[in-house]
Design an enzyme around this catalytic site. Sequence first.
Site, mmCIF file in Angstrom:
data_model
loop_
_atom_site.group_PDB
_atom_site.id
_atom_site.type_symbol
_atom_site.label_atom_id
_atom_site.label_comp_id
_atom_site.label_asym_id
_atom_site.label_seq_id
_atom_site.Cartn_x
_atom_site.Cartn_y
_atom_site.Cartn_z
ATOM 1 C CE LYS A 1 7.938 -36.957 66.941
ATOM 2 N NZ LYS A 1 7.588 -35.514 66.645
ATOM 3 N NE ARG B 1 4.533 -29.111 68.711
ATOM 4 C CZ ARG B 1 4.614 -30.423 68.147
ATOM 5 N NH1 ARG B 1 3.514 -31.241 67.770
ATOM 6 N NH2 ARG B 1 5.574 -30.864 67.555
ATOM 7 C CE1 TYR C 1 -15.866 -59.708 79.884
ATOM 8 C CE2 TYR C 1 -14.190 -58.916 78.465
ATOM 9 C CZ TYR C 1 -14.436 -59.832 79.618
ATOM 10 O OH TYR C 1 -13.606 -60.392 80.378
ATOM 11 C CG MET D 1 -6.473 -57.128 78.346
ATOM 12 S SD MET D 1 -5.953 -57.388 79.902
ATOM 13 C CE MET D 1 -7.059 -56.444 80.740
HETATM 14 C C1 LIG Z 1 7.455 -35.104 65.204
HETATM 15 C C2 LIG Z 1 8.138 -34.327 64.298
HETATM 16 C C3 LIG Z 1 8.605 -34.109 63.241
HETATM 17 C C4 LIG Z 1 8.388 -35.264 62.270
HETATM 18 O O1 LIG Z 1 6.887 -35.232 62.008
HETATM 19 P P1 LIG Z 1 6.352 -36.240 60.813
HETATM 20 O O2 LIG Z 1 4.836 -35.713 60.668
HETATM 21 O O3 LIG Z 1 6.246 -37.603 61.597
HETATM 22 O O4 LIG Z 1 7.013 -36.465 59.613
HETATM 23 C C5 LIG Z 1 9.380 -33.269 62.880
HETATM 24 N N1 LIG Z 1 9.482 -32.059 63.600
HETATM 25 C C6 LIG Z 1 9.145 -32.023 64.775
HETATM 26 C C7 LIG Z 1 9.358 -30.606 65.607
HETATM 27 C C8 LIG Z 1 8.474 -32.913 65.335
HETATM 28 O O5 LIG Z 1 7.854 -33.065 66.609
#
Ligand SMILES: *Cc1c(COP(=O)(O)O)cnc(C)c1O
Length: 363
Positions: A42, A135, A255, A303
């Site tokens: 992701k 969640r 800055y 920046m």
């Molecule tokens: C992001 C995620 C993972 C991976 O988690 P890591 O801590 O990066 O290994 C696995 N399962 C779910 C549901 C996630 O949202």
Amino acid sequence: MKISDVLQKSSAQLDVELGSIINNYITLSDISSGADCAAVVKANAYGLGLEKVARAIYYNSKCNTFFVANLVEAINLRTILPDAIVYVFDGIFPEQVDTYLTHNIRPILNDLNQIKLWNGRRQSCAIHFDTGINRLGLSKVDTENFLNNTNDLKISLILSHLVNSEKVDNKSNNDQLNKFTKITHELKNVPASLSNSAGIYLGKDYHFDLVRPGIMLYGGNPGLPTRPNGIHDVVTLNARILQIRNLSPGMSVGYKAMWTANRNSRVALLNVGYADGILKTNDRNSHVFIAGAFAPVIGKVSMDMIAVDITEKEFDCVTVTDIAEILGTHITLEMVAKVSTLEPYEILTGIGHRYNRNYNLRT
Ligand SMILES: *Cc1c(COP(=O)(O)O)cnc(C)c1O
């Protein structure tokens, strides 16, 4: 010099060692005691580049299951890997059903409405059960309701997600394990998945049929006391010295004049700033690695620039155009996390778009 070479050298450099990602995958897969190992890609593979990372893993390991957050990422990944199994954490909305079906993407159903939306379809899906993180996933009530009713779904995976997987002694791990195990007993023939990266290190009970590592594929330590053996650095960030100035006591840098020389000082300006990510919140207590030594970052991060103090003798040989390591084997993700409010996850996904990106595949 070719213009492409000229331009390449004008940005700071991000090196991604794809071979290390593959080795990290193999390490994680090996300790998962026979469970399949998926890859979580992701957020553009945690900021490192979905296309390069997904291809490298798919064609150099036995991994054929990938997780992304949303449908856009899934469609991108489908274009890159026509035959991989792709799951989407975010679930499904009515207008997305056709897209999921057409592109052979598996939704992870998170509530009873989503389950209704997929019911009767011949294509696979996953179901996410919330066992405490609050969640995504079916609530306790939804879970009971689901288990007490028949459905017409082709469920290829059930999953849940751990709250404190990086804390080996945290009681919530065992609570969630028990809740999830009960669910797996109700759905006996369906493959199950509980563990993210750190969960894998909680031991065999947590592995079930499939593990879902993300951060540790990319060399990050999710918060374990030490990064386990066999997990290697993936990312190197190198910046270039644009200019070196000599300052007298009382002269300030940058800055808001947040750093003032208290002796005759030599200061180097590097071509990375907060627009390139990672640096903004660790600006007062971080270092870069130049000429074999650690140079403190001084003043306010700009920046497009940071300043480092190279007054000490070991930096006498440093000149303009020299390279400084911002992140890599000397300035590790863990070190950067320690001196900032950021976690390795945030540091990686916060890496900006301006770097000249270079991908190596050395296994
Ligand atoms: C992001 C995620 C993972 C991976 O988690 P890591 O801590 O990066 O290994 C696995 N399962 C779910 C549901 C996630 O949202």
